[in-house]
Design an enzyme around this catalytic site. Structure first.
Site, PDB file in Angstrom:
ATOM      1  N   THR A 179       0.731   3.571   2.074  1.00  0.00           N
ATOM      2  CA  THR A 179       1.158   3.803   3.457  1.00  0.00           C
ATOM      3  C   THR A 179       2.410   2.993   3.773  1.00  0.00           C
ATOM      4  O   THR A 179       3.322   3.471   4.456  1.00  0.00           O
ATOM      5  CB  THR A 179       0.026   3.415   4.432  1.00  0.00           C
ATOM      6  OG1 THR A 179      -1.161   4.074   4.008  1.00  0.00           O
ATOM      7  CG2 THR A 179       0.348   3.827   5.847  1.00  0.00           C
TER       8      THR A 179
ATOM      9  N   HIS B 289       5.277   4.837   2.493  1.00  0.00           N
ATOM     10  CA  HIS B 289       5.648   5.934   3.401  1.00  0.00           C
ATOM     11  C   HIS B 289       6.520   5.410   4.536  1.00  0.00           C
ATOM     12  O   HIS B 289       7.513   6.026   4.911  1.00  0.00           O
ATOM     13  CB  HIS B 289       4.397   6.592   3.997  1.00  0.00           C
ATOM     14  CG  HIS B 289       3.775   7.604   3.099  1.00  0.00           C
ATOM     15  ND1 HIS B 289       4.437   8.730   2.684  1.00  0.00           N
ATOM     16  CD2 HIS B 289       2.547   7.665   2.541  1.00  0.00           C
ATOM     17  CE1 HIS B 289       3.644   9.438   1.899  1.00  0.00           C
ATOM     18  NE2 HIS B 289       2.494   8.805   1.788  1.00  0.00           N
TER      19      HIS B 289
ATOM     20  N   CYS C  29     -15.874   6.612  18.940  1.00  0.00           N
ATOM     21  CA  CYS C  29     -16.468   5.281  19.110  1.00  0.00           C
ATOM     22  C   CYS C  29     -17.906   5.401  19.616  1.00  0.00           C
ATOM     23  O   CYS C  29     -18.801   4.702  19.139  1.00  0.00           O
ATOM     24  CB  CYS C  29     -15.620   4.442  20.059  1.00  0.00           C
ATOM     25  SG  CYS C  29     -14.092   3.823  19.305  1.00  0.00           S
TER      26      CYS C  29
ATOM     27  N   CYS D 227       0.842  -1.197   0.000  1.00  0.00           N
ATOM     28  CA  CYS D 227       0.000   0.000   0.000  1.00  0.00           C
ATOM     29  C   CYS D 227       0.881   1.252   0.000  1.00  0.00           C
ATOM     30  O   CYS D 227       2.058   1.198   0.356  1.00  0.00           O
ATOM     31  CB  CYS D 227      -0.852  -0.045   1.256  1.00  0.00           C
ATOM     32  SG  CYS D 227      -1.763   1.444   1.623  1.00  0.00           S
TER      33      CYS D 227
ATOM     34  N   CYS E 220     -10.812   1.686  20.182  1.00  0.00           N
ATOM     35  CA  CYS E 220     -10.750   1.593  21.647  1.00  0.00           C
ATOM     36  C   CYS E 220     -12.114   1.279  22.241  1.00  0.00           C
ATOM     37  O   CYS E 220     -12.210   0.718  23.332  1.00  0.00           O
ATOM     38  CB  CYS E 220     -10.190   2.886  22.230  1.00  0.00           C
ATOM     39  SG  CYS E 220     -11.364   4.267  22.275  1.00  0.00           S
TER      40      CYS E 220
ATOM     41  N   CYS F 268     -11.760   6.176  15.281  1.00  0.00           N
ATOM     42  CA  CYS F 268     -11.486   6.199  16.722  1.00  0.00           C
ATOM     43  C   CYS F 268     -10.291   7.104  17.021  1.00  0.00           C
ATOM     44  O   CYS F 268      -9.318   7.119  16.275  1.00  0.00           O
ATOM     45  CB  CYS F 268     -11.181   4.759  17.152  1.00  0.00           C
ATOM     46  SG  CYS F 268     -10.429   4.595  18.774  1.00  0.00           S
TER      47      CYS F 268
ATOM     48  N   HIS G  67      -1.240  -4.833   5.351  1.00  0.00           N
ATOM     49  CA  HIS G  67      -2.600  -4.820   5.911  1.00  0.00           C
ATOM     50  C   HIS G  67      -3.656  -5.083   4.843  1.00  0.00           C
ATOM     51  O   HIS G  67      -4.837  -5.020   5.112  1.00  0.00           O
ATOM     52  CB  HIS G  67      -2.881  -3.483   6.608  1.00  0.00           C
ATOM     53  CG  HIS G  67      -2.722  -2.302   5.691  1.00  0.00           C
ATOM     54  ND1 HIS G  67      -1.561  -1.574   5.629  1.00  0.00           N
ATOM     55  CD2 HIS G  67      -3.559  -1.754   4.791  1.00  0.00           C
ATOM     56  CE1 HIS G  67      -1.698  -0.615   4.730  1.00  0.00           C
ATOM     57  NE2 HIS G  67      -2.898  -0.706   4.194  1.00  0.00           N
ATOM     58  N   GLU G  68      -3.218  -5.332   3.600  1.00  0.00           N
ATOM     59  CA  GLU G  68      -4.177  -5.634   2.525  1.00  0.00           C
ATOM     60  C   GLU G  68      -3.998  -7.109   2.200  1.00  0.00           C
ATOM     61  O   GLU G  68      -3.138  -7.472   1.407  1.00  0.00           O
ATOM     62  CB  GLU G  68      -3.863  -4.800   1.281  1.00  0.00           C
ATOM     63  CG  GLU G  68      -3.837  -3.306   1.543  1.00  0.00           C
ATOM     64  CD  GLU G  68      -3.491  -2.489   0.305  1.00  0.00           C
ATOM     65  OE1 GLU G  68      -3.189  -3.090  -0.747  1.00  0.00           O
ATOM     66  OE2 GLU G  68      -3.517  -1.258   0.399  1.00  0.00           O
TER      67      GLU G  68
ATOM     68  N   CYS H 293     -13.918   6.088  23.165  1.00  0.00           N
ATOM     69  CA  CYS H 293     -13.674   7.516  22.917  1.00  0.00           C
ATOM     70  C   CYS H 293     -14.931   8.149  22.304  1.00  0.00           C
ATOM     71  O   CYS H 293     -15.917   7.473  22.020  1.00  0.00           O
ATOM     72  CB  CYS H 293     -12.480   7.693  21.975  1.00  0.00           C
ATOM     73  SG  CYS H 293     -12.836   7.220  20.278  1.00  0.00           S
TER      74      CYS H 293
HETATM   75 ZN   LIG Z   1      -3.631   0.482   2.627  1.00  0.00          ZN
HETATM   76 ZN   LIG Z   2     -12.268   4.918  20.177  1.00  0.00          ZN
END
Ligand SMILES: [Zn+2]
Ligand SMILES: [Zn+2]
Length: 339
Positions: free
Chosen positions: A41, A44, A98, A39, A92, A106, A62-63, A95
């Site tokens: 990210t 980066h 959430c 990705c 979480c 979140c 994460h993909e 918060c």
């Molecule tokens: Zn991604």
């Molecule tokens: Zn949260």
């Protein structure tokens, strides 16, 4: 059990090493990733832009799509061998975001693969609530695209794109082209603006109208296309100042601008134009469960031409080279790493 993982160790270096996988915690599921996408990210991170956020050495990814290899003792409703994908967000639960039902943004969001170890490894332990079952018929390489497709589904949904809308997508990287595809799948007419020749040709081969704003006047083009009205929805996916200066000129009265790109520095935006045309600007970030479900359905029903986006599938051993190729702007849309 033979297991290997790709460890980012800083300084644009990723080392693939063997490791001993751990059993999942009671509320975790262990997934054996079949394919994981690289990705923006991740790039980066690789280029050092997120060294203060990630703990080194760090496993990215994460993909992903794969099969379940072990279940935590308190996990129900899944079975070993089942094909799955991961929605990599761990909120979480307490918060303000959430409480408003916006756990995807979140205030203490933990993003799996960034804030925790990711999927570029043989066995990945993830919270059970992040695991989404795949239809047994789904292709696992296509299913590795579900996470970025869910981003596009979220963007198009929050942009309130409807059938017949005229849509401009600024920037045709993996997310831009997926936004264009998802918008088209619900009946929008899409024009893509991009300056990279490889991406322009790819988008054009997929039947999109493309324009290079360095060669043609994008504002004039959109005005002609829409008989002077302006586009209904404009997606900003470039993250460039040139684009934020143009976007407000492209959108119709009470039209919508969707900010998809991540801007490091605040860009100049023409707020007078915003006032004059009552333009709505909406920020969009990751996805919610309904977007993930829509993305799974789009993959299962083979609605999007995903093969043309997967430029290459490479073994884990070639992950370093793959990150270098992507960083150097090679003619690549998406690389999947095969575990
Ligand atoms: Zn991604
Ligand atoms: Zn949260």
């Amino acid at each position: 059990m033979n297991a290997s993982a790709a460890y980012y160790s800083g300084s644009k270096e990723i080392l693939v090493n063997n490791y001993v996988p751990s059993q999942p915690d009671p509320l975790q599921i262990q997934v054996q990733p079949a394919y994981s996408g690289i990705c923006g990210t991740d790039l980066h991170i690789f280029n050092g832009a997120m060294d203060q956020r990630v703990a080194l050495p760090h496993i990215m990814g994460h993909e992903t799509a794969g099969v379940i290899s072990a279940l935590g003792t308190k996990v129900n409703g899944f079975e070993i061998g089942q094909p799955v994908t991961i929605m990599p967000l761990n909120a979480c639960g307490k918060c303000a975001a959430c409480y408003r039902g916006l756990s995807h943004i979140c205030y203490q969001l933990e993003f799996l693969g960034i804030d925790t170890p990711g999927s570029f490894q043989s066995f990945w332990n993830v919270p059970a609530h992040t695991v989404h079952a795949l239809p047994s018929t789904a292709s696992l390489s296509h299913a590795a695209m579900i996470e970025p497709i869910a981003v596009a589904c979220h963007d198009v949904r929050l942009g309130k794109v409807t059938e017949g809308d005229r849509v401009v997508v600024l920037g045709c990287g993996p997310i831009g082209i997926l936004v264009a595809m998802v918008a088209r799948s619900i009946g929008a007419e899409v024009t893509i603006s991009e300056i990279n020749d490889f991406r322009l040709e790819l988008a054009s081969s997929l039947g999109f109208t493309v324009i290079n704003p360095n060669d043609n006047d994008l504002i004039e083009y959109v005005n002609d296309w829409t008989d002077g009205a302006g586009a209904d929805v404009v997606f900003e996916v470039t993250g460039s100042v040139a684009s934020t200066q143009t976007m407000t000129e492209l959108v119709c009265a009470r039209g919508t601008i969707v900010i998809v790109a991540i801007f490091g520095d605040p860009p100049p935006v023409d707020l007078f134009r915003l006032f004059w045309r009552e333009i709505r600007i909406v920020g969009v970030r990751v996805y919610e469960t309904q977007d993930f479900s829509q993305a799974i359905n789009l993959v299962d029903k083979k609605i999007l031409p995903l093969d043309s986006l997967i430029s290459d599938i490479r073994p884990l051993d070639e992950i370093q080279k793959s990150f270098v190729d992507l960083s150097q702007g090679a003619d690549i849309m998406k690389i999947l790493i095969e575990a």
